[in-house]
Design an enzyme around this catalytic site. Structure first.
Site, mmCIF file in Angstrom:
data_model
loop_
_atom_site.group_PDB
_atom_site.id
_atom_site.type_symbol
_atom_site.label_atom_id
_atom_site.label_comp_id
_atom_site.label_asym_id
_atom_site.label_seq_id
_atom_site.Cartn_x
_atom_site.Cartn_y
_atom_site.Cartn_z
ATOM 1 N N CYS A 55 29.840 33.305 21.461
ATOM 2 C CA CYS A 55 29.504 34.508 22.053
ATOM 3 C C CYS A 55 29.361 34.324 23.537
ATOM 4 O O CYS A 55 28.653 33.454 24.120
ATOM 5 C CB CYS A 55 28.476 35.271 21.670
ATOM 6 S SG CYS A 55 27.932 36.769 22.667
ATOM 7 N N CYS A 98 29.901 39.354 17.714
ATOM 8 C CA CYS A 98 28.533 38.721 17.709
ATOM 9 C C CYS A 98 27.458 39.420 16.856
ATOM 10 O O CYS A 98 27.692 40.793 17.135
ATOM 11 C CB CYS A 98 28.116 38.610 19.155
ATOM 12 S SG CYS A 98 26.449 38.034 19.475
ATOM 13 N N ASP A 116 1.505 10.449 3.530
ATOM 14 C CA ASP A 116 2.247 11.317 4.339
ATOM 15 C C ASP A 116 1.383 12.279 4.907
ATOM 16 O O ASP A 116 0.962 13.379 4.521
ATOM 17 C CB ASP A 116 3.203 12.005 3.685
ATOM 18 C CG ASP A 116 4.184 12.847 4.543
ATOM 19 O OD1 ASP A 116 4.421 12.390 5.659
ATOM 20 O OD2 ASP A 116 5.186 13.485 4.099
ATOM 21 N N TYR A 165 -6.990 2.327 6.186
ATOM 22 C CA TYR A 165 -6.126 1.154 5.989
ATOM 23 C C TYR A 165 -6.164 -0.010 6.932
ATOM 24 O O TYR A 165 -5.538 -1.174 6.451
ATOM 25 C CB TYR A 165 -4.663 1.798 5.766
ATOM 26 C CG TYR A 165 -4.123 2.171 7.136
ATOM 27 C CD1 TYR A 165 -3.719 1.461 8.242
ATOM 28 C CD2 TYR A 165 -4.027 3.690 7.281
ATOM 29 C CE1 TYR A 165 -3.133 2.156 9.372
ATOM 30 C CE2 TYR A 165 -3.537 4.178 8.397
ATOM 31 C CZ TYR A 165 -3.167 3.368 9.497
ATOM 32 O OH TYR A 165 -2.713 3.946 10.594
ATOM 33 N N GLU A 199 0.658 -1.324 -0.012
ATOM 34 C CA GLU A 199 -0.041 0.063 0.063
ATOM 35 C C GLU A 199 0.929 1.199 -0.042
ATOM 36 O O GLU A 199 2.070 1.083 0.503
ATOM 37 C CB GLU A 199 -0.888 -0.098 1.184
ATOM 38 C CG GLU A 199 -1.907 -1.224 1.318
ATOM 39 C CD GLU A 199 -2.439 -1.318 2.712
ATOM 40 O OE1 GLU A 199 -3.249 -0.638 2.929
ATOM 41 O OE2 GLU A 199 -1.747 -2.021 3.594
ATOM 42 N N CYS A 233 24.136 38.848 26.241
ATOM 43 C CA CYS A 233 23.443 38.994 24.878
ATOM 44 C C CYS A 233 22.261 38.582 24.828
ATOM 45 O O CYS A 233 21.496 37.651 25.130
ATOM 46 C CB CYS A 233 24.769 37.838 24.146
ATOM 47 S SG CYS A 233 23.956 37.618 22.135
#
Length: 668
Positions: free
Chosen positions: A422, A404, A117, A222, A113, A427
């Site tokens: 970094c 950075c 998806d 199925y 078969e 940050c």
């Protein structure tokens, strides 16, 4: 008109409209024009509004989508929805065939078969009426999405025989519907779906059935979950029964007498699959006889009588337009290829990871190059190689920056790492990514607080660290773009619920370097409270199984930080639990078990047991299951494609078992 006369009209209209839907959506043979169908449907709606007591569960009017749901209820499947083992080439298929022959002999046949998806679902009919539809979930427990599934017109609300039966299938979205949906989303300025599978799953796993009704979803059935009372003796007979009951099955299936016919079928669909109206990602092969299926049995996670052939990775050529840099929560700067959009393996791909500068140099990648891109299934797209012969001279060489891209701090390489990092703790990119990690599923699991919302809150200066999440108010959230009253209330409820999480989730969410989810649980189980863990010395930590010197150093350094101490106090003040509330690991004293007191490491892929099941069984028998190999390790279980852990175990002369040996010992 009296009720009795109306009842006859309503029944006639329901029957004829259900037949028209079956002709159109299941048989693909329309027997009436859209205008005539709509006219009859409007007539039925008017009757049912005038006589609501005549509205039945199988009426076509029940497909339009009801009220918005509060949440999905959990559903325990009557029988597990197992996943399938995979084959990736002809050798894998022949190996599967060899194992089947060893078990049942040479007299058997296969059914092949198409592997749709989409999203696996299960449908329960009682006395012929659809009562419940659910997602696969983890295979044992799924979510009740009945109201959304009712909007799929190829799912019958009433089957031809008044029997009780549970059937399984794959809900999907056609390529045509997917393209129309994404075009509409683009026109509204919304993020498009990545592929039809995600679009189908997203449509069925949201709480507004009216939205699902607009998505033009479809389904192929199925399997019958329990064939006990049906008299069916083979899988192919089961599919024929589904047809008889009014379900839509995939007619491209084929019964094959031997593995040679299976391979020919597979090869044919490798070529033909682009011509289908929907996406498939492989072929499912099943032994046809139910008696032989029972004889072959199942492993912990998959049947031995079935296998999924996965199509080879699809490769396409496109242009690498730019290289973009992103900073992760640990400060690693990662380059990403920005591609000319191209469809590959059922997905429109616009980005591909380049990992690091060394890979860019190794593959000689330049901005403007024609590149080969590969993607298989859910694997992240990869730039395979450059078509250097197509260069025009206009291509630009790429150089990693010295500072950075977010905070302009100097980038460094730590501990001879390949990656640039970094190391500025303030940050903004690291703080933002750290918060996204904090709310993720394996950490604090705050549903509704995803990457986009976190980024929005951060850019609006409503949160500066994770403690601020617990200070958010209704007024702050309702002012955000695309945040309605219901979304805000659900989010505030999810934030409140996360406060009661056990300590290990909070530890993992805080992002201590080298501490993954398993190590976080080990630490939480050992020290019980955040306070006790924060006071632990390095020798206290390394005394714990699985905690090495590098991890112990990282934990001590983390808790030595004044900023961390202040953050922990803020979280405690907000009511976030800082105590381990989970189950303690099973310790078997004076046990006769071989595993009692031993440290065991699993490596590679297990075929018969899932990793979680193996860990649970080992821990129940007194073993400590560790994540890495060291001199403390007593035993290594090596599955398929075992790598560096196996090599290290051999160098340390540690005993190594395969999965078969493990199962034999567990069953004693």
């Amino acid at each position: 008109m009296d009720v009795k006369t109306a009842e006859k009209h309503v029944k006639d209209l329901q029957n004829i409209l259900n037949q028209y839907s079956y002709d159109y959506y299941v048989l693909d043979k329309p027997s009436v024009t859209d205008a005539e169908y709509d006219k009859l449907l409007r007539e039925l709606i008017e009757y049912e509004e005038q006589f609501p007591e005549l509205r039945s569960p199988d009426s076509p009017t029940q497909r339009v989508g009801g009220a918005i749901l509060e949440m999905f209820k959990k559903v325990e499947h009557r029988s597990p929805m197992l996943s399938l083992g995979n084959a990736f080439n002809e050798e894998g298929l022949r190996d599967f065939d060899r194992k089947v022959r060893q078990a049942v002999g040479d007299s058997f046949s296969y059914v092949c078969e198409l592997k749709i998806d989409g999203l696996a679902v299960t449908l329960l009919y009682e006395d012929g009426l659809l009562r419940q539809g659910a997602t696969r979930g983890d295979g044992t427990i799924g979510e009740d999405i009945t109201e959304n599934l009712k909007t799929i017109k190829s799912i019958p609300l009433k089957i031809t025989d008044p029997i009780t039966i549970e059937v399984r299938g794959e809900a999907l979205m056609s390529k045509k519907s997917f393209e129309a949906l994404n075009q509409a989303k683009a026109e509204r300025g919304e993020e498009p779906f990545a592929n039809p599978r995600n679009a189908a799953a997203g449509s069925l796993r949201q709480l507004d059935p009216k939205l699902a009704a607009k998505r033009n979803l479809d389904i192929f059935l199925y399997a019958i979950a329990d064939l006990g009372e049906t008299g069916v003796t083979s899988h192919s007979e089961g599919l024929d029964l589904l047809d008889h009951l009014g379900f839509k099955t995939n007619k491209e299936r084929k019964k094959c007498a031997n593995i040679e016919e299976v391979i020919a079928y597979v090869e044919g669909w490798v070529e033909k699959r682009p011509n289908l109206a929907y996406d498939i990602d492989g072929i499912v092969i099943k032994v046809d006889s139910l008696e032989q299926q029972q004889e072959l049995g199942t492993t912990a996670k998959s049947p031995r009588w079935s296998i999924a052939y996965k199509f080879p990775a699809e490769e396409v050529v496109t242009t690498l337009r730019d290289i973009e840099l992103s900073v992760g929560r640990t400060g690693v700067v990662t380059p990403t290829a920005i591609l000319e959009p191209v469809r590959v393996a059922g997905t429109t791909v616009q980005r591909a990871s380049l990992h690091n500068e060394d890979l860019i140099r190794e593959k000689d990648i330049k901005i403007g190059d024609q590149v080969v891109v590969k993607k298989a299934g859910d694997i992240i797209p990869e730039v395979v190689n450059v078509l250097a012969e197509r260069r025009t001279g206009q291509e630009v060489e790429f150089h990693m920056p010295t500072h950075c891209p977010e905070c302009e701090s100097e980038l460094v390489r730590l501990d001879e790492e390949v990656a640039l990092r970094c190391i500025n703790p303030k940050c903004p990119a690291q703080i933002r990514e750290g918060m996204i990690h904090f709310v993720s599923r394996n950490a604090m699991n705050i549903d509704g607080l995803g990457e986009k919302v976190i980024s929005q809150l951060f850019s609006e200066h409503l949160i500066k660290d994770v403690a601020d999440i617990y200070k958010l108010t209704y007024e702050q959230l309702i002012s955000l773009e695309r945040m309605g009253e219901k979304s805000v209330n659900n989010l505030l409820q999810a934030i409140k619920a996360s406060k009661s999480n056990s300590l290990e989730r909070l530890l993992f969410g805080l992002g201590i370097r080298h501490v993954g989810s398993k190590a976080a649980k080990t630490l939480a189980q050992e020290f019980d409270t955040m306070e006790a863990l924060g006071k632990a010395a390095q020798e206290d930590l390394t005394a714990v199984n699985e905690i090495g010197e590098k991890m112990a150093d990282s934990v001590v350094t983390f808790f030595d930080s004044e900023e961390v101490q202040e953050l922990i106090k803020e979280l405690a003040a907000a009511g976030v639990n800082q105590v381990y509330t989970g189950a303690k690991p099973v310790i078997i004293e004076n046990s006769d078990s071989f595993f009692a007191g031993k440290t065991v490491v699993l490596t590679g892929k297990l075929e018969q047991l899932t990793r979680n099941v193996a860990i649970e069984k080992l821990e129940t028998m007194g073993a400590n299951v560790a994540g890495s190999v060291s001199k403390k390790t007593d035993l290594v279980i090596a599955g398929i494609e075992a790598g560096s852990k196996l090599t290290k175990a051999q160098s340390l002369d540690i005993e190594v078992w395969d999965e078969e040996r493990l199962i034999r010992e567990l069953e004693k």
